[in-house]
Design an enzyme around this catalytic site. Structure first.
Site, PDB file in Angstrom:
ATOM      1  CB  THR A 286      19.240 -24.566  53.982  1.00  0.00           C
ATOM      2  OG1 THR A 286      18.583 -26.217  53.277  1.00  0.00           O
ATOM      3  CG2 THR A 286      19.974 -24.882  55.331  1.00  0.00           C
ATOM      4  CB  CYS A 287      13.950 -27.460  51.390  1.00  0.00           C
ATOM      5  SG  CYS A 287      16.389 -28.479  51.489  1.00  0.00           S
ATOM      6  CG  PHE A 288      10.967 -25.757  54.478  1.00  0.00           C
ATOM      7  CD1 PHE A 288      11.842 -27.263  54.859  1.00  0.00           C
ATOM      8  CD2 PHE A 288      10.002 -26.019  53.406  1.00  0.00           C
ATOM      9  CE1 PHE A 288      11.208 -27.793  54.226  1.00  0.00           C
ATOM     10  CE2 PHE A 288       9.764 -26.888  52.872  1.00  0.00           C
ATOM     11  CZ  PHE A 288       9.566 -28.616  53.355  1.00  0.00           C
TER      12      PHE A 288
END
Length: 319
Positions: A286-288
């Protein structure tokens, strides 16, 4: 990714109806969160809720999964409020007050008869009643309000005072610490330059999820956009309903809200993650905004695995 997931899960606890901060009747009738004027919570509870909202704004991430009406953001920015703002919080009262303002005497009726008919029809004075945990409370909207009738001539003043009491005075004890909590984090020239609509977009994101915008800006690693398999993938996504779209967006980004400006502002990366034979579900970083998508041998299996992954993706995997 993780920060957005953190704020989303935190908001589900802090901005829940059972926390005691918000009015249950407003949530039921208007489907929005509004401060409970009869709340027994301490000022620090409202202040902390404001701090959480302020942190979302400060970090520029639409992470609060809550139904704040626009009037809350107008209050934070100290913008003028009126009857139309009341519609978002108390739609029944808004309708009644609008009917009061729109009342007109019959054609040919003299002004004295019209005034008498108005007062006999509505039978109002400058006093309102409200329920405080089962006890009826009365409030005068102005000094001597109990002895002042609402007339054809002063009805606009009555509506103005009624709106002011509902949107400002009645919730001042709850809203002021909330506003101070927001300002404790966000009191800066940049924040001061935002208007209420821009602030609402930062907190709530775009509400309409147009996945065709997401498709246009997608990037591929191990796939190409002209593959039949990728076309099947987008057919699955584009036919999702509104709830499912929110679930998929949450699965790949940590938030079910679009960024400010819409989904065209976000780049989804779709990376090949092996092929058949496999029972591996799609996964996400989810960070990317990165989706790890195995290459399944049929469109039916692709749809099944995507839906299964979406439906089992809540939280951090810990209880």
């Amino acid at each position: 990714g993780l920060a957005r997931e953190f704020f989303r899960l935190l908001s589900q606890q802090v901005f829940a109806m059972d926390c005691g901060l918000f009015d249950a009747s407003v949530a039921q009738n208007a489907r929005a969160l509004w401060f409970d004027k009869a709340s027994s919570c301490e000022s620090t509870d409202f202040w902390l809720a404001g701090v959480i909202l302020g942190l979302v704004v400060y970090n520029n991430m639409p992470g609060l999964d809550v139904r704040f009406p626009s009037v809350i953001f107008k209050k934070i920015k100290d913008e003028p409020l009126g009857l139309e703002d009341l519609r978002q919080v108390h739609p029944d009262i808004h309708l009644s007050l609008r009917s009061l303002l729109q009342w007109q005497p019959e054609d040919g009726m003299d002004i004295a008869t019209a005034r008498e008919l108005f007062e006999n029809t509505f039978c109002l004075d400058f006093v309102i009643t409200w329920d405080k945990k089962g006890q009826v409370q009365t409030e005068e909207l102005c000094p001597g309000g109990q002895d002042q009738s609402v007339t054809l001539d002063n009805r606009e003043e009555f509506v103005r005072l009624y709106c002011e009491w509902l949107l400002k005075t009645s919730v001042e004890r709850q809203f002021e610490p909330f506003r101070k909590g927001v300002r404790r984090v966000c009191d800066s020239p940049l924040f001061n330059a935002l208007d209420s609509a821009e602030l609402e977009l930062i907190v709530c994101g775009e509400q309409d999820l147009d996945f065709s915008q997401l498709k246009r800006n997608a990037h591929y690693d191990g796939y190409t956009d002209d593959l039949a398999y990728i076309e099947s993938f987008w057919k699955v996504l584009l036919k999702l309903d509104g709830v499912q779209k929110k679930r998929f967006l949450c699965f790949v980004t940590g938030s079910d809200l679009a960024p400010v400006g819409g989904l065209q502002e976000m780049q989804l990366v779709i990376q090949r993650n092996g092929g058949e034979p496999t029972d591996r579900l799609p996964t996400a970083h989810t960070c990317f905004n990165l989706l790890l998508l195995p290459e399944y041998d049929s469109a039916a299996k692709l749809e099944h695995m995507i839906m299964t992954a979406m439906d089992n993706a809540e939280g951090f995997g810990l209880e």
